[in-house]
Design a protein around this motif. Structure first.
Motif, PDB file in Angstrom:
ATOM      1  N   PHE A   1      -3.667  -7.455  12.557  1.00 45.07           N
ATOM      2  CA  PHE A   1      -2.757  -6.164  12.366  1.00 45.07           C
ATOM      3  C   PHE A   1      -3.047  -6.395  10.819  1.00 45.07           C
ATOM      4  N   ARG A   2      -3.058  -7.444   9.945  1.00 39.10           N
ATOM      5  CA  ARG A   2      -2.936  -7.445   8.563  1.00 39.10           C
ATOM      6  C   ARG A   2      -4.320  -6.846   8.007  1.00 39.10           C
ATOM      7  N   GLU A   3      -5.327  -7.244   8.745  1.00 43.41           N
ATOM      8  CA  GLU A   3      -6.557  -6.788   8.417  1.00 43.41           C
ATOM      9  C   GLU A   3      -6.861  -5.561   8.755  1.00 43.41           C
ATOM     10  N   GLN A   4      -6.315  -4.864   9.732  1.00 42.73           N
ATOM     11  CA  GLN A   4      -6.303  -3.546   9.907  1.00 42.73           C
ATOM     12  C   GLN A   4      -5.695  -2.714   8.815  1.00 42.73           C
ATOM     13  N   VAL A   5      -4.473  -3.052   8.589  1.00 41.10           N
ATOM     14  CA  VAL A   5      -3.567  -2.591   7.420  1.00 41.10           C
ATOM     15  C   VAL A   5      -4.409  -2.486   5.940  1.00 41.10           C
ATOM     16  N   GLN A   6      -5.080  -3.621   5.765  1.00 41.46           N
ATOM     17  CA  GLN A   6      -5.621  -3.788   4.634  1.00 41.46           C
ATOM     18  C   GLN A   6      -6.772  -2.702   4.589  1.00 41.46           C
ATOM     19  N   ALA A   7      -7.727  -2.645   5.490  1.00 42.86           N
ATOM     20  CA  ALA A   7      -8.500  -1.792   5.589  1.00 42.86           C
ATOM     21  C   ALA A   7      -8.087  -0.087   5.457  1.00 42.86           C
ATOM     22  N   LEU A   8      -7.080   0.306   6.139  1.00 46.90           N
ATOM     23  CA  LEU A   8      -6.432   1.483   6.414  1.00 46.90           C
ATOM     24  C   LEU A   8      -6.019   1.856   4.897  1.00 46.90           C
ATOM     25  N   LEU A   9      -5.394   0.734   3.936  1.00 46.26           N
ATOM     26  CA  LEU A   9      -5.101   1.216   2.546  1.00 46.26           C
ATOM     27  C   LEU A   9      -5.813   1.336   1.792  1.00 46.26           C
ATOM     28  N   PHE A  10      -6.780   0.282   1.894  1.00 46.72           N
ATOM     29  CA  PHE A  10      -7.773   0.206   0.732  1.00 46.72           C
ATOM     30  C   PHE A  10      -9.447   0.711   0.969  1.00 46.72           C
ATOM     31  N   GLY A  11      -9.410   0.821   2.311  1.00 48.31           N
ATOM     32  CA  GLY A  11     -10.846   1.270   2.612  1.00 48.31           C
ATOM     33  C   GLY A  11     -11.544   0.022   2.914  1.00 48.31           C
ATOM     34  N   ALA A  12     -12.199   0.028   4.154  1.00 47.34           N
ATOM     35  CA  ALA A  12     -12.897  -1.004   4.508  1.00 47.34           C
ATOM     36  C   ALA A  12     -14.101  -1.521   3.549  1.00 47.34           C
ATOM     37  N   GLY A  13     -13.919  -2.775   3.159  1.00 46.73           N
ATOM     38  CA  GLY A  13     -15.025  -3.371   2.352  1.00 46.73           C
ATOM     39  C   GLY A  13     -14.682  -3.345   1.116  1.00 46.73           C
ATOM     40  N   HIS A  14     -13.610  -2.815   0.592  1.00 43.50           N
ATOM     41  CA  HIS A  14     -13.055  -2.670  -0.690  1.00 43.50           C
ATOM     42  C   HIS A  14     -13.362  -3.876  -1.554  1.00 43.50           C
ATOM     43  N   GLU A  15     -13.605  -3.813  -2.789  1.00 41.83           N
ATOM     44  CA  GLU A  15     -13.853  -5.259  -3.717  1.00 41.83           C
ATOM     45  C   GLU A  15     -12.736  -5.952  -3.641  1.00 41.83           C
ATOM     46  N   ALA A  16     -11.327  -5.279  -3.715  1.00 42.94           N
ATOM     47  CA  ALA A  16     -10.118  -6.386  -3.550  1.00 42.94           C
ATOM     48  C   ALA A  16     -10.081  -6.861  -2.516  1.00 42.94           C
TER      49      ALA A  16
END
Ligand code: LMR
Length: 404
Positions: free
Chosen positions: A74-89
């Motif tokens: 869940f946390r990984e998917q949320v991060q990709a949704l917010l920042f865009g997959a593979g974002h530098e952050a």
């Protein structure tokens, strides 16, 4: 023991929704609470979410406690949704994300974290803001003030006044900003305005705290995350990556209100900081409710993670967004036809679920009492509660009270 306990004054949004449920009048119209209703006036069960739920139920898996920070997928998917997959952050592991009990739960965990680790920081919210923001941050022991945001005369953003106030704040003040679909006004910053604001926040060493409860309801998933991604690419005053906080929700975008499913992400300057921040967020959660519930997060992770479900969800989200825009047009046309001398153009320029109508509390009371049309007393109208069966009646009722 409890004689001194005072009665609860009620909540300006949730108590009104309860009053609506009790109202016996047929044809009553609920434009108070921020819930998306479909054209039949029902809260939709999204097909993508229903299919994800069938998979979860079919697995018949045990329901252990989740880790304090929530489920990893869940946390990984949320991060990709917010920042865009593979974002530098994300690649740099400098984002600490926890699964939260709705975005409200995330906002409060973030408020407690700030109260503990940035003591003395004041919180600044937009004028106006979601009714519960002030209450939540004050509940965490923080002093809350407001910065200019909405210009009642024009129905637009008071951007210059907003920036002028933010310019005067003490370093490390927290600036709560709606990332998109501002609640309650529907008035958002443009990209150009974000691009002006972010260097100001950096230069003044302020901590942006984004509330992203309506991702996908404005212009699209990536479009509505513009502020998140622009902040994640920005540098602070010291030249290091900028730090900020973002609380996001799946209540509206997946129609999962009662599952209380959201996340809190704290973007740090580097991975080492993020490890410590995540640890302290976990400590805050453990002392409050120990760990998040399991079911809603499983649905979200499946919808975001499985390509077929993801594609179906994006279509459903787009359909909700388009229906809201269509209702804006009909309401605008109805009011314009009734009151041609008055400018209702703000219904078309405002984004997302809400519009600020400019109706005063007495006019809102009349709408409710005489026409059974429920708005929040601030004049906020939930466009997502309109449908082809009630939009005209709403426009006519509004015209009647505006006419005096
Ligand atoms: C709203 O603003 O109406 C929604 O976000 C529901 C709530 O909790 O207030």
């Amino acid at each position: 023991m409890f004689e001194h306990v005072e009665p609860f004054a009620g909540d300006p949004i949730l108590s009104l929704n309860e009053d609506f449920q009790k109202d016996p009048r047929p044809g009553k119209i609920n434009l108070s609470i921020g819930i998306y209703f479909d054209d039949a006036g029902k809260i939709p069960v999204l097909d993508s979410v229903r299919r994800a739920e069938q998979q979860v139920v079919a697995r018949n898996a045990p329901k252990p406690y989740l880790p304090i920070e929530g489920a990893a997928n869940f946390r990984e998917q949320v991060q990709a949704l917010l920042f865009g997959a593979g974002h530098e952050a994300l690649a740099g592991k400098r984002v600490a994300t926890i699964q939260s009990v709705g975005s409200s739960g995330g906002l409060k965990v973030g408020a407690d974290f700030i109260a503990r680790w940035l003591p003395g920081s004041e919180v600044w919210v937009s004028d106006p803001s979601w009714e519960n923001h002030r209450s939540m941050f004050e509940g965490a022991g923080l002093a809350v003030h407001s910065y200019p945001y909405y210009d009642a005369a024009t129905g637009a953003l008071s951007f210059d006044a907003m920036c002028a106030t933010l310019h005067t704040l003490r370093a490390r003040s927290v600036v709560l900003i709606h990332a998109c679909c501002h609640n309650p006004t529907g008035v958002d910053l443009t990209r150009a305005q974000w691009d002006t604001l972010i260097p100001l926040l950096a230069e003044r060493d302020l901590l942006p705290y984004l509330d992203l409860a309506y991702q996908g309801f404005g212009d699209g998933i990536a479009e509505d995350a513009y502020a998140v991604r622009a902040l994640a690419a920005a540098r602070g005053k010291d030249g290091r990556p900028m730090s900020f906080v973002v609380a996001n929700s799946f209540s509206k975008s997946m129609s999962l209100y009662g599952e209380r499913c959201g996340a809190l992400s704290v973007v740090c300057a580097d991975a080492k900081e993020a490890v410590n921040v995540l640890g302290q967020l976990k400590f805050t959660v453990r002392r409050n409710y120990s760990s998040p519930p399991i079911h809603g997060g499983q649905l979200v992770a499946a919808v975001l993670g499985e390509p077929a479900l993801r594609a179906a969800w994006e279509e459903e989200l787009a359909a909700m967004r388009e229906r809201i825009k269509a209702m804006r047009k009909v309401l605008h046309a109805t009011l314009k036809a009734k009151m041609p001398a008055r400018d209702f153009g703000y219904f078309l320029s405002q984004r997302g679920m809400f519009s600020y109508t400019g109706l005063n509390p007495q006019q809102v009371d009349r709408l409710r009492e005489e026409f059974a049309v429920y708005l929040v007393r601030s004049g906020r109208l939930c466009i997502a509660g309109l449908n082809t069966g009630n939009v005209e009646a709403t426009g006519l009722a509004m015209a009647a009270v505006l006419d005096g």
